[in-house]
Design a protein around this motif. Structure first.
Motif, PDB file in Angstrom:
ATOM      1  N   HIS A 109      71.044  45.149 -20.379  1.00  0.00           N
ATOM      2  CA  HIS A 109      70.908  43.701 -20.179  1.00  0.00           C
ATOM      3  C   HIS A 109      71.194  43.279 -18.729  1.00  0.00           C
ATOM      4  O   HIS A 109      70.521  42.395 -18.177  1.00  0.00           O
ATOM      5  CB  HIS A 109      71.864  42.990 -21.142  1.00  0.00           C
ATOM      6  CG  HIS A 109      71.826  41.507 -21.084  1.00  0.00           C
ATOM      7  ND1 HIS A 109      70.845  40.762 -21.690  1.00  0.00           N
ATOM      8  CD2 HIS A 109      72.653  40.599 -20.480  1.00  0.00           C
ATOM      9  CE1 HIS A 109      71.076  39.477 -21.470  1.00  0.00           C
ATOM     10  NE2 HIS A 109      72.168  39.353 -20.736  1.00  0.00           N
ATOM     11  N   SER A 135      77.102  35.958 -14.901  1.00  0.00           N
ATOM     12  CA  SER A 135      76.660  35.465 -16.205  1.00  0.00           C
ATOM     13  C   SER A 135      77.860  35.003 -17.010  1.00  0.00           C
ATOM     14  O   SER A 135      78.965  34.863 -16.482  1.00  0.00           O
ATOM     15  CB  SER A 135      75.916  36.581 -16.940  1.00  0.00           C
ATOM     16  OG  SER A 135      76.829  37.587 -17.304  1.00  0.00           O
ATOM     17  N   GLY A 162      80.742  32.468 -15.427  1.00  0.00           N
ATOM     18  CA  GLY A 162      80.172  31.594 -16.465  1.00  0.00           C
ATOM     19  C   GLY A 162      81.206  31.226 -17.512  1.00  0.00           C
ATOM     20  O   GLY A 162      81.253  30.084 -17.991  1.00  0.00           O
ATOM     21  N   ASP A 166      82.497  27.615 -18.668  1.00  0.00           N
ATOM     22  CA  ASP A 166      82.501  27.200 -20.076  1.00  0.00           C
ATOM     23  C   ASP A 166      83.883  26.731 -20.517  1.00  0.00           C
ATOM     24  O   ASP A 166      84.016  25.743 -21.238  1.00  0.00           O
ATOM     25  CB  ASP A 166      82.015  28.346 -20.970  1.00  0.00           C
ATOM     26  CG  ASP A 166      80.557  28.691 -20.702  1.00  0.00           C
ATOM     27  OD1 ASP A 166      79.841  27.849 -20.117  1.00  0.00           O
ATOM     28  OD2 ASP A 166      80.129  29.807 -21.064  1.00  0.00           O
ATOM     29  N   PRO A 177      77.231  25.056 -24.042  1.00  0.00           N
ATOM     30  CA  PRO A 177      78.092  25.746 -23.087  1.00  0.00           C
ATOM     31  C   PRO A 177      78.361  24.880 -21.866  1.00  0.00           C
ATOM     32  O   PRO A 177      77.486  24.165 -21.396  1.00  0.00           O
ATOM     33  CB  PRO A 177      77.260  26.971 -22.715  1.00  0.00           C
ATOM     34  CG  PRO A 177      75.844  26.541 -22.891  1.00  0.00           C
ATOM     35  CD  PRO A 177      75.834  25.474 -23.956  1.00  0.00           C
ATOM     36  N   GLY A 178      79.582  24.969 -21.359  1.00  0.00           N
ATOM     37  CA  GLY A 178      80.042  24.046 -20.328  1.00  0.00           C
ATOM     38  C   GLY A 178      79.314  24.125 -18.993  1.00  0.00           C
ATOM     39  O   GLY A 178      79.198  23.109 -18.304  1.00  0.00           O
ATOM     40  N   ALA A 183      78.275  21.344 -14.029  1.00  0.00           N
ATOM     41  CA  ALA A 183      77.450  21.184 -12.822  1.00  0.00           C
ATOM     42  C   ALA A 183      76.915  19.746 -12.725  1.00  0.00           C
ATOM     43  O   ALA A 183      76.885  19.150 -11.648  1.00  0.00           O
ATOM     44  CB  ALA A 183      76.303  22.194 -12.831  1.00  0.00           C
ATOM     45  N   CYS A 290      66.959  33.048 -14.928  1.00  0.00           N
ATOM     46  CA  CYS A 290      68.370  33.363 -14.641  1.00  0.00           C
ATOM     47  C   CYS A 290      69.137  33.478 -15.951  1.00  0.00           C
ATOM     48  O   CYS A 290      69.885  34.435 -16.171  1.00  0.00           O
ATOM     49  CB  CYS A 290      69.001  32.257 -13.791  1.00  0.00           C
ATOM     50  SG  CYS A 290      68.470  32.265 -12.074  1.00  0.00           S
TER      51      CYS A 290
HETATM   52  O1  KG4 Z   1      73.102  35.154 -18.298  1.00  0.00           O
HETATM   53  P1  KG4 Z   1      73.442  34.179 -19.350  1.00  0.00           P
HETATM   54  O2  KG4 Z   1      72.355  33.303 -19.905  1.00  0.00           O
HETATM   55  O3  KG4 Z   1      74.093  34.880 -20.588  1.00  0.00           O
HETATM   56  C1  KG4 Z   1      74.924  36.018 -20.436  1.00  0.00           C
HETATM   57  O4  KG4 Z   1      74.396  37.133 -20.298  1.00  0.00           O
HETATM   58  O5  KG4 Z   1      76.147  35.762 -20.420  1.00  0.00           O
HETATM   59  O6  KG4 Z   1      74.625  33.268 -18.748  1.00  0.00           O
HETATM   60  C2  KG4 Z   1      75.164  32.210 -19.474  1.00  0.00           C
HETATM   61  C3  KG4 Z   1      76.250  31.569 -18.624  1.00  0.00           C
HETATM   62  C4  KG4 Z   1      77.073  30.561 -19.412  1.00  0.00           C
HETATM   63  O7  KG4 Z   1      78.432  30.809 -19.163  1.00  0.00           O
HETATM   64  C5  KG4 Z   1      76.618  29.228 -18.835  1.00  0.00           C
HETATM   65  O8  KG4 Z   1      77.588  28.208 -18.910  1.00  0.00           O
HETATM   66  C6  KG4 Z   1      76.333  29.614 -17.397  1.00  0.00           C
HETATM   67  O9  KG4 Z   1      75.691  30.861 -17.505  1.00  0.00           O
HETATM   68  N1  KG4 Z   1      75.456  28.636 -16.721  1.00  0.00           N
HETATM   69  C7  KG4 Z   1      75.832  27.894 -15.652  1.00  0.00           C
HETATM   70  C8  KG4 Z   1      74.719  27.058 -15.323  1.00  0.00           C
HETATM   71  N2  KG4 Z   1      73.726  27.350 -16.200  1.00  0.00           N
HETATM   72  C9  KG4 Z   1      74.180  28.305 -17.047  1.00  0.00           C
HETATM   73  N3  KG4 Z   1      76.983  27.870 -14.955  1.00  0.00           N
HETATM   74  C10 KG4 Z   1      77.057  27.018 -13.910  1.00  0.00           C
HETATM   75  N4  KG4 Z   1      76.058  26.196 -13.537  1.00  0.00           N
HETATM   76  C11 KG4 Z   1      74.881  26.184 -14.208  1.00  0.00           C
HETATM   77  N5  KG4 Z   1      73.897  25.360 -13.815  1.00  0.00           N
END
Ligand code: KG4
Ligand code: ZN
Length: 337
Positions: A109, A135, A162, A166, A177-178, A183, A290
């Motif tokens: 992944h 992530s 991330g 959250d 999710p936060g 943001a 992303c």
């Molecule tokens: O890569 P992803 O979709 O899933 C994993 O593999 O974990 O990442 C999800 C993470 C979550 O913690 C989400 O809150 C964060 O990415 N995320 C962001 C934004 N968009 C998604 N964090 C900060 N700013 C954003 N705009």
């Protein structure tokens, strides 16, 4: 290539040509289902993947204007992720490959997130590249010397970036999710008397976000600052450390490019700061590639297929967080440095 992703709470399928051109990318998010629990519930996720996997694959084929007859190979996420969730997509992929007698590729992944950078139009990324993977589960700085060759040079010692977004979202009473909500709040905020700590972890390329999270908790309890102000300063603190360390390491290593990947890479402030501070070109996929999606899995599988690699159908998922796993088929001939 038909690609499938089901490592967490998105059921996704895509049709990708030559690892670079997306013919269709479908993502069925379960976010509303998990929102009331304030986080992803693994068993709920697995059951939802079971319900969605067939319709999502069928929709991807339909949008790509093709049928299984046009598919040359199948790829699916093998790990890391939630075991029950991974099993659904991985076994669906294997079943299609077995039934159609097609090559099958199990994809790491994290490698998938990195290869989202190959979906950007124009010239391919150049090696050696420094990858910042940010992530919900990972925050890693990884040197990529060539296709499939990864060396982890730093990463978080506690929360992922991330995850910190959250958890802070939850402290501020924002929906799950936060990340995107924090943001959005930050856009309404600005500089103030509030100064949150940056953990620089001097002498390393490691990160730590748990102290920052605790500082946010105390700030919220104190009640002196409003949500936009706290969100703004928290985001600046995270972005400052991520962009600062990435730019310094890219300079020290003399890499050709910086590749950014993972859900947090869709954060506008992080994108701006990385681009302004790094001494080399910074590549960041569009936001839809992303966060979790299957097109990135098709991109990573595309180059492995071109190298003649295949995954055995009796191979199981893996649930470790391991760049060595991603490097295990590293083609020596593709070495960049
Ligand atoms: O890569 P992803 O979709 O899933 C994993 O593999 O974990 O990442 C999800 C993470 C979550 O913690 C989400 O809150 C964060 O990415 N995320 C962001 C934004 N968009 C998604 N964090 C900060 N700013 C954003 N705009
Ligand atoms: Zn992910």
């Amino acid at each position: 290539m038909l690609a499938i992703e089901s490592s967490c709470d998105e059921t996704a399928a895509a049709v990708v040509e030559s690892g670079r051109r997306v013919r269709a990318s479908i993502v069925a998010s379960q976010v509303d289902l998990h929102a009331r629990y304030g986080g992803v519930v693994p068993e709920v996720a697995s059951r939802q993947h079971l319900l969605k996997i067939r319709p999502v694959i069928e929709e991807a084929l339909k949008r790509a204007g093709c049928t299984l007859d046009d598919i040359d190979a199948v790829a699916a996420t093998r790990g890391p992720g939630l075991a029950g969730a991974l099993l659904v997509g991985y076994n669906a992929g294997k079943a299609i490959a077995y039934g159609r007698n097609l090559p099958f590729l199990g994809v790491n992944h994290l490698e998938g997130h990195v290869y989202a950078n190959w979906l950007i139009e124009g010239p391919e990324p150049r090696f050696p590249a420094l990858c910042l993977v940010v992530s919900g589960g990972h925050t890693d700085l990884v040197l990529m010397r060539g296709h499939g060759q990864y060396e982890r040079l730093g990463g978080t010692r506690d929360d992922a970036a991330g995850e910190a977004f959250d958890k802070v979202g939850r402290l501020l009473g924002l929906p799950f999710p936060g990340g995107p909500h924090v943001a959005k709040q930050a856009e309404l905020g600005g500089p103030s008397a509030l100064s949150l700590p940056r953990a620089w972890m001097h002498g390393t390329f490691d990160f730590s976000f748990s102290g920052l999270k605790t500082a946010v908790l105390h700030t919220v309890r104190e009640g002196r600052f409003d949500t936009p102000t706290i969100a703004w300063e928290f985001q600046e603190a995270v972005v400052d450390v991520l962009a600062g360390k990435t730019s310094r390491l890219s300079r020290e290593l003399g890499v050709a490019e910086v590749l950014v990947a993972g859900g947090v890479a869709s954060n506008t402030r992080l994108r701006e700061e990385l681009r302004s501070r790094c001494p080399v070109p910074v590549r960041i996929p569009p936001p839809e590639y992303c966060t979790d999606n299957a097109a990135m899995i098709g991109a990573a599988a595309g180059f492995r297929l071109a190298l003649g690699q295949r995954s055995p159908l009796d191979e199981d998922i893996f649930t470790t967080n391991d760049w060595d796993e991603a490097s295990r088929f590293a083609p020596a001939a593709a070495a960049g440095v």
